[in-house]
Design an enzyme around this catalytic site. Structure first.
Site, short mmCIF file in Angstrom:
data_model
loop_
_atom_site.label_atom_id
_atom_site.label_comp_id
_atom_site.label_asym_id
_atom_site.label_seq_id
_atom_site.Cartn_x
_atom_site.Cartn_y
_atom_site.Cartn_z
N HIS A 189 2.01 -1.26 -12.95
CA HIS A 189 3.14 -0.87 -13.46
C HIS A 189 3.49 0.29 -14.11
O HIS A 189 3.16 0.92 -14.83
CB HIS A 189 3.89 -2.03 -14.49
CG HIS A 189 5.28 -2.18 -14.64
ND1 HIS A 189 6.27 -2.39 -13.70
CD2 HIS A 189 6.09 -2.20 -15.73
CE1 HIS A 189 7.50 -2.02 -14.28
NE2 HIS A 189 7.31 -1.87 -15.53
N CYS B 62 8.56 0.50 -8.50
CA CYS B 62 8.57 0.89 -10.08
C CYS B 62 8.09 2.49 -10.24
O CYS B 62 8.61 3.17 -10.83
CB CYS B 62 8.10 0.28 -10.89
SG CYS B 62 6.31 -0.09 -10.52
#
EC number: 2.3.1.-
Length: 166
Positions: A27, A117
């Protein structure tokens, strides 16, 4: 051009890219300063647990959130990883932070391969969305498609040779 491995841990500075290691994926967030990051979270999950589930990578919408880095990292690990700096010039830090702050609490489109992301934070840092993770995924999908096609063709050839009368 040789790329150097990022340091395992550096104290983040405003505008830095933060790579968070989840069990099945990475992430990405952007460090704002004073312990806060900006990152994408799924629309339908709580802020605290938002990006910790694999479900998050299959969402079609995301919300831009400002959160404490320690809360987003949780029990996982992270590192500062400005890995694209060799090929892309970072925008001035004040512009990166300003662009990020405008987006807080906004809902945005999310797509694992085209707008994830990593694309989001690199767009803020460089003015261009880049994702090595998405490029690898697209390559894997292409390889699987090619393999499936090859097996399909081989199956047709095998079936035709069995059906010959000689």
């Amino acid at each position: 051009m040789a790329t150097s491995e990022p340091e395992p841990y550096n104290e983040p500075q405003p505008g830095d890219l933060i790579e968070i290691f989840r069990p099945a994926y990475q992430h990405w967030a952007l460090y704002l300063g004073d312990g806060y990051i900006i990152n994408l979270t799924p629309v339908d999950e709580s802020q605290a647990a938002a990006m910790s589930s694999v479900k998050s990578v299959f969402s079609r919408k995301a919300v831009v959130r400002m959160q404490l880095l320690k809360d987003v990292v949780g029990g996982d690990t992270f590192r500062v990883n400005n890995k694209y700096d060799d090929n892309h010039t970072p925008l001035p830090v004040s512009e990166i932070i300003h662009r990020a702050q405008i987006l807080i609490d906004q809902e945005v489109s999310y797509d694992l391969l085209g707008s994830n992301c990593e694309h989001f934070v690199t767009l803020l840092r460089y003015g261009e969305g880049v994702s090595e993770q998405a490029t690898r995924a697209i390559g894997a999908i292409s390889l699987m498609t090619a393999a499936a096609s090859a097996f399909s063709v081989l199956g047709l050839i095998n079936n035709r040779s069995r059906n010959r009368p000689f």
